[in-house]
Design an enzyme around this catalytic site. Structure first.
Site, short mmCIF file in Angstrom:
data_model
loop_
_atom_site.label_atom_id
_atom_site.label_comp_id
_atom_site.label_asym_id
_atom_site.label_seq_id
_atom_site.Cartn_x
_atom_site.Cartn_y
_atom_site.Cartn_z
N SER A 178 37.78 47.69 42.73
CA SER A 178 36.38 47.82 42.68
C SER A 178 35.86 48.73 43.85
O SER A 178 34.71 49.00 43.85
CB SER A 178 35.77 46.46 42.86
OG SER A 178 36.05 45.70 43.97
N HIS A 228 48.62 44.63 51.30
CA HIS A 228 47.92 43.63 51.58
C HIS A 228 49.15 42.46 51.86
O HIS A 228 48.74 41.28 51.79
CB HIS A 228 46.92 43.13 50.73
CG HIS A 228 45.71 44.15 50.86
ND1 HIS A 228 44.54 43.96 49.83
CD2 HIS A 228 45.51 44.96 51.69
CE1 HIS A 228 43.90 44.97 50.43
NE2 HIS A 228 44.19 45.25 51.48
N ALA A 287 43.12 48.41 31.27
CA ALA A 287 44.23 49.10 32.10
C ALA A 287 45.47 49.44 31.01
O ALA A 287 46.15 50.22 31.05
CB ALA A 287 44.68 48.57 33.28
N ARG A 336 48.59 30.42 43.71
CA ARG A 336 48.82 31.93 43.41
C ARG A 336 50.27 32.36 43.18
O ARG A 336 50.68 33.02 42.26
CB ARG A 336 47.92 32.76 44.45
CG ARG A 336 46.42 32.13 44.59
CD ARG A 336 45.79 33.49 45.15
NE ARG A 336 45.98 34.88 44.62
CZ ARG A 336 45.56 35.98 45.44
NH1 ARG A 336 45.26 35.85 46.80
NH2 ARG A 336 45.92 37.14 45.08
N GLN A 340 47.23 46.92 46.20
CA GLN A 340 46.21 46.00 47.27
C GLN A 340 46.91 44.45 46.72
O GLN A 340 46.53 43.52 47.36
CB GLN A 340 45.02 46.28 47.11
CG GLN A 340 44.22 47.22 47.36
CD GLN A 340 42.87 47.47 47.14
OE1 GLN A 340 42.02 47.43 47.79
NE2 GLN A 340 42.67 48.08 45.83
N ASN A 341 47.47 44.39 45.67
CA ASN A 341 47.95 43.02 44.83
C ASN A 341 49.06 42.54 45.78
O ASN A 341 49.91 43.19 46.20
CB ASN A 341 48.41 43.44 43.53
CG ASN A 341 47.10 43.78 42.76
OD1 ASN A 341 45.90 43.85 42.94
ND2 ASN A 341 47.49 44.71 41.55
N VAL A 342 49.15 41.10 45.74
CA VAL A 342 50.43 40.44 46.38
C VAL A 342 51.32 40.01 45.23
O VAL A 342 52.26 39.31 45.64
CB VAL A 342 49.63 39.42 47.36
CG1 VAL A 342 48.93 39.98 48.37
CG2 VAL A 342 48.65 38.53 46.56
N1 APR Z 1 41.41 46.76 33.26
C1 APR Z 1 41.13 47.59 34.43
N2 APR Z 1 40.20 47.37 35.12
C2 APR Z 1 39.97 45.86 35.41
C3 APR Z 1 40.46 45.12 34.31
C4 APR Z 1 41.31 45.38 33.12
N3 APR Z 1 41.67 44.83 32.21
N4 APR Z 1 39.89 43.78 34.63
C5 APR Z 1 39.30 44.05 35.77
N5 APR Z 1 39.22 45.39 36.13
C6 APR Z 1 38.62 45.99 37.24
C7 APR Z 1 36.96 45.28 37.65
O1 APR Z 1 36.03 46.29 37.00
C8 APR Z 1 36.99 45.32 38.98
O2 APR Z 1 36.36 46.73 39.29
O3 APR Z 1 39.15 45.70 38.42
C9 APR Z 1 38.43 45.51 39.62
C10 APR Z 1 38.77 44.38 40.44
O4 APR Z 1 38.24 44.32 41.69
P1 APR Z 1 37.98 43.46 42.70
O5 APR Z 1 38.17 41.89 41.87
O6 APR Z 1 37.40 43.39 43.80
O7 APR Z 1 39.92 43.18 43.34
P2 APR Z 1 40.27 44.39 44.23
O8 APR Z 1 39.53 45.59 44.04
O9 APR Z 1 41.85 44.46 44.04
O10 APR Z 1 39.98 43.80 45.40
C11 APR Z 1 40.58 44.66 46.70
O11 APR Z 1 39.86 42.47 48.22
O12 APR Z 1 39.61 40.42 48.32
C12 APR Z 1 40.21 41.46 48.61
O13 APR Z 1 42.54 41.39 49.35
C13 APR Z 1 41.64 41.33 48.21
O14 APR Z 1 43.47 43.15 47.34
C14 APR Z 1 42.09 42.56 47.20
C15 APR Z 1 40.98 43.62 47.72
#
Ligand code: APR
Length: 230
Positions: A174, A106, A216, A56, A88-90
């Site tokens: 999400s 995170h 986004a 990653r 929350q992103n790394v």
């Molecule tokens: N533009 C906007 N939103 C988007 C796009 C995009 N191009 N692509 C995906 N998404 C949205 C999806 O609809 C989803 O709701 O981004 C969200 C990603 O959700 P997750 O995959 O659950 O990621 P995240 O919410 O950052 O997870 C939170 O969970 O596993 C842990 O530590 C990890 O930081 C992470 C945390």
């Protein structure tokens, strides 16, 4: 000028080529959380975990920020001191885009942590199992990532900034993981205007005053443009 706190998640980096966690084919569809994102997983198979984060890290190092990261950097530049990104992103895409006021709740792929003395150092390259800590010299280096069951970083500062926010926005997340998914409720309780910008409604979408669905790279520049021309 309004004080703005912006929470970002994996969705803001999706168009930069970095996978999200819970979308179709996401990271958690290909790896078990208990194997690669818990202290227990690291204890039972450190090589698997180090390999997972090295892959990653290499991918994130090659990635470029997209128009959403650039728009947030522009917002901070136009409103110095009033914009905080809590990610929350790394990955380091906010910093690559020019954002300076960024809290990684995170952790970060470019950082390493000593499991023994909690020393933290910049580790842009691949990590090895049993790598020595530059401070205590014990073989206890680990990825500086907050795993499930661990306490997120910067929570005191985040809570303080939420209490002062005029606007709270959540972008590309999400709403699955707390405490981040609870920030909208805290911000609203303090009287902030709350805004969700996400590809599709999150689990907590009903708690937001305004929601903008879409990519986004399209919704964030438009939203920032509206704020700056308000
Ligand atoms: N533009 C906007 N939103 C988007 C796009 C995009 N191009 N692509 C995906 N998404 C949205 C999806 O609809 C989803 O709701 O981004 C969200 C990603 O959700 P997750 O995959 O659950 O990621 P995240 O919410 O950052 O997870 C939170 O969970 O596993 C842990 O530590 C990890 O930081 C992470 C945390």
């Amino acid at each position: 000028m309004p004080k703005i706190v912006i929470l970002t998640g994996a969705g803001i980096s999706a168009e930069s080529g970095l996978g999200t966690f819970r979308d179709e084919g996401g990271l958690w569809a290909r790896h078990r959380i208990e194997d690669v994102a818990t202290p227990e997983g690291f204890a039972s198979n450190p090589q698997l975990v180090v390999d997972f984060y090295n892959a990653r890290r290499a991918q994130a190092a090659e990635a470029s920020p997209n128009a959403a990261h650039a728009a947030l950097a522009r917002l901070e530049a136009e409103m110095p001191g009033d914009v905080l990104i809590v990610t929350q992103n790394v990955d380091a895409l906010h910093e690559k885009a020019g954002s300076q006021n960024v809290l990684h709740m995170h952790g970060a792929l470019t950082s390493a942590l000593c499991a023994a003395c909690e020393h933290r150092w910049n580790a842009p390259l691949a990590m090895t199992v049993g790598e020595a800590c530059p401070s205590c010299e014990r073989p206890t280096a680990r990825p500086d990532i907050v795993w499930f069951g661990e306490i997120p970083y910067h929570m005191e500062e985040i809570e303080a900034r939420l209490s002062e926010a005029d606007i709270f926005a959540a972008i590309g997340t999400s709403g699955n993981v707390y405490p981040a998914a609870g920030f909208v409720q805290a911000a609203a309780a303090y009287g902030a205007l709350t805004v969700e910008l996400n590809l599709e409604p999150s689990l907590v979408v009903s708690q937001f005053d305004e929601t903008y669905s879409g990519l986004a790279s399209e919704t964030v520049p438009k939203w920032v443009g509206g704020l700056l021309n308000a």
